[in-house]
Design a protein around this motif. Structure first.
Motif, PDB file in Angstrom:
ATOM      1  N   PRO A  88       1.774   5.984  -7.942  1.00  0.00           N
ATOM      2  CA  PRO A  88       0.366   5.778  -8.336  1.00  0.00           C
ATOM      3  C   PRO A  88       0.197   5.522  -9.823  1.00  0.00           C
ATOM      4  CG  PRO A  88       0.805   8.102  -7.915  1.00  0.00           C
ATOM      5  CD  PRO A  88       2.036   7.380  -7.501  1.00  0.00           C
TER       6      PRO A  88
ATOM      7  N   LEU B 138      -0.697  -1.888  -9.339  1.00  0.00           N
ATOM      8  CA  LEU B 138      -0.147  -2.979  -8.534  1.00  0.00           C
ATOM      9  C   LEU B 138      -1.262  -3.960  -8.188  1.00  0.00           C
ATOM     10  CD1 LEU B 138       2.075  -4.345  -6.834  1.00  0.00           C
ATOM     11  CD2 LEU B 138       1.443  -2.809  -4.947  1.00  0.00           C
TER      12      LEU B 138
ATOM     13  N   ARG C 249       0.837  -1.208   0.000  1.00  0.00           N
ATOM     14  CA  ARG C 249       0.000   0.000   0.000  1.00  0.00           C
ATOM     15  C   ARG C 249       0.875   1.263   0.000  1.00  0.00           C
ATOM     16  NH1 ARG C 249      -2.864  -1.496   3.664  1.00  0.00           N
ATOM     17  NH2 ARG C 249      -1.906  -0.470   5.474  1.00  0.00           N
TER      18      ARG C 249
ATOM     19  N   TRP D 198       3.917   1.482  -1.166  1.00  0.00           N
ATOM     20  CA  TRP D 198       4.587   1.576  -2.475  1.00  0.00           C
ATOM     21  C   TRP D 198       3.604   2.136  -3.512  1.00  0.00           C
ATOM     22  CZ3 TRP D 198       4.066  -0.245  -7.427  1.00  0.00           C
ATOM     23  CH2 TRP D 198       5.199  -0.149  -8.252  1.00  0.00           C
ATOM     24  N   GLN D 199       2.348   1.675  -3.482  1.00  0.00           N
ATOM     25  CA  GLN D 199       1.362   2.161  -4.437  1.00  0.00           C
ATOM     26  C   GLN D 199       1.124   3.667  -4.281  1.00  0.00           C
ATOM     27  OE1 GLN D 199      -0.878   0.194  -7.041  1.00  0.00           O
ATOM     28  NE2 GLN D 199      -0.178   2.240  -7.522  1.00  0.00           N
TER      29      GLN D 199
ATOM     30  N   CYS E  11       2.142  -1.766 -15.157  1.00  0.00           N
ATOM     31  CA  CYS E  11       1.500  -2.630 -14.165  1.00  0.00           C
ATOM     32  C   CYS E  11       2.495  -3.668 -13.663  1.00  0.00           C
ATOM     33  CB  CYS E  11       0.254  -3.299 -14.745  1.00  0.00           C
ATOM     34  SG  CYS E  11       0.596  -4.445 -16.100  1.00  0.00           S
TER      35      CYS E  11
END
Length: 466
Positions: A344, A348, A337, A339-340, A386
């Motif tokens: 953005p 992921l 979370r 890292w995302q 992705c």
């Protein structure tokens, strides 16, 4: 019984000498029995021959008297018998018609007054019957007498027994002396054994001329060599153990020193950064462009604090708290979370199999570090839109598989070789330490694929043993 216990045990030389002497005595006794039989037969032949000669003479004299019976002839026959005296190995008596003794031969003069023991005479003397000769009113009775032959045999036996005692004594002394000389190396062997038992492992035996003792000395020297090598090996092992203990003590001291430095320096710095980021986030509620980076800094410092805490536990040999099933998944999802939030623009996707949890503390630490390194490489180098993170089990639940796949630009050939970058080298080393498998290859639909296969065990005991 007490006196027998106090007696000193006989030596080997004496025992062997006594055994040989007893065997010689048995042999002599056997020969003595044979000698007794021969003596009995010889006595029988000798006495029988003497009695036969005397019987022939008396038979001739009696025949003359029977041819001319008269008192004068009887007196002449008695005079002849008296003149002859003692007949060898025989006793003679003359009896008249009235059963009165007219003559009895005198006792033997040979070894007069002596006789053999009765038991010996019973062994040696054969049984003889008396010879009776009738001569015109006179009866001549000839009694065979083996007493002198028996006495000679007894004297011979006593002489032989004396010589036998002397010979047996000489044999015992000679055998004991010969054995003492031949077995003298046994004393050296016993001394060498005593010295070796006392710790003198440099003791060696010479080469003995006797083959059996020579082989014994060779075996002893080989045993002493192997024993000395074993002692030297044990000494080296003891020295190495002491050195290992010293090195281990120094390493422990150095680890604790590093742990203190990390706690005092790095932990305080992270805490200060977190406090500053928290202050910025509180004062920028209305400025989302500043608040979001501040919150990202707070999340990153939280993660850094967790990492530093884990390192401190490892350095101080104190096991970190083992996460449960929910804690394990929460730790991974929390990092993903964060890292995302930082990236953005990259979609992921995280897929955790139901049987993937729980995970051991050591394996979880490795999974977190590999996910961090893999996603960092995706963000920096892959130019991907992705990325998928998959965690599942295989091999009946004994293996844990992690896959990080992206749709980026793929890999250069150099990036697939061992040591192509510090990050990849570090991941390979971490996986190898845990006994797992590591691959970094092109993905099936483009991009790159990072695959890790780990046994779900805690290697801490192995690390302590090494």
């Amino acid at each position: 019984m007490t006196t027998l216990r106090r007696l000193k045990p006989l030596s080997l030389h004496t025992r062997i000498g006594m055994v040989l002497t007893v065997l010689a005595a048995i042999l002599m006794t056997t020969l003595g029995v044979l000698w007794v039989r021969q003596t009995r037969e010889a006595t029988h032949e000798e006495v029988t021959a003497a009695a036969r000669v005397a019987e022939q003479w008396l038979t001739v004299s009696a025949a003359e008297l029977r041819a001319q019976p008269s008192n004068a002839n009887r007196a002449r026959l008695l005079a002849q018998i008296v003149a002859v005296g003692r007949i060898r190995a025989n006793a003679l008596e003359v009896i008249d018609a009235g059963r009165s003794w007219r003559y009895l031969s005198p006792p033997p003069t040979y070894k007069a007054g002596r006789s053999a023991p009765a038991w010996f005479a019973a062994l040696v003397e054969p049984a003889f019957a008396a010879w009776r000769i009738e001569a015109a009113g006179l009866t001549l009775v000839l009694h065979p007498d083996p007493s002198r032959a028996t006495l000679d045999a007894w004297d011979n036996l006593c002489a032989m027994a004396g010589w036998a005692v002397v010979l047996l004594s000489a044999l015992f002394i000679a055998v004991r002396h010969a054995l003492e000389h031949a077995l003298r190396p046994l004393g050296q062997i016993m001394t060498a054994l005593d010295r070796t038992g006392a710790g003198c492992f440099d003791t060696r035996l010479p080469a003995f001329p006797i083959p059996e003792l020579g082989r014994l000395a060779k075996a002893f020297n080989g045993m002493a060599d192997r024993l000395a090598q074993a002692v030297d090996h044990n000494v080296r092992l003891e020295s190495e153990r002491e050195l290992d203990e010293q090195v281990h003590a120094r390493l422990e001291a150095e680890r604790r020193h590093i742990a203190r430095e990390l706690h005092d320096e790095l932990a305080q710095g992270i805490t200060a950064v977190r406090a500053l980021a928290g202050a910025i986030a509180q004062r920028t509620d209305e400025h989302s462009a500043l608040r979001r980076p501040a919150e990202s800094i707070i999340a990153a410092t939280n993660q850094m604090q967790d990492g530093v805490r884990t390192i401190l536990h490892r350095l101080r040999d104190a096991p970190a708290p083992a996460p449960g099933a929910s804690g394990t998944e929460a730790a991974l999802r929390h990092y993903l979370r964060i890292w995302q939030q930082h990236y953005p623009d990259i979609a992921l996707t995280a897929t955790f199999a139901q049987n993937a949890m729980p995970i051991g503390e050591a394996v979880l630490h490795a999974i977190l570090r590999i996910v961090q390194e893999g996603l960092t490489n995706v963000a920096r180098h892959a130019c991907a839109t992705c990325v998928d993170v998959t965690l599942r089990r295989s091999g009946n639940g004994k293996w844990l598989e992690l896959v990080v796949a992206d749709n980026g630009g793929g890999l250069a050939v150099a990036s697939r070789t061992a040591g192509s970058g510090l990050g990849l080298a570090g991941m390979r080393e971490r996986v190898r330490t845990l006994g797992g498998e590591f691959v970094f290859e092109p993905g099936t639909s483009g991009g790159a694929r990072l695959g890790v296969r780990l046994p779900d065990i805690d290697p801490a005991p192995l690390e302590h043993r090494s």
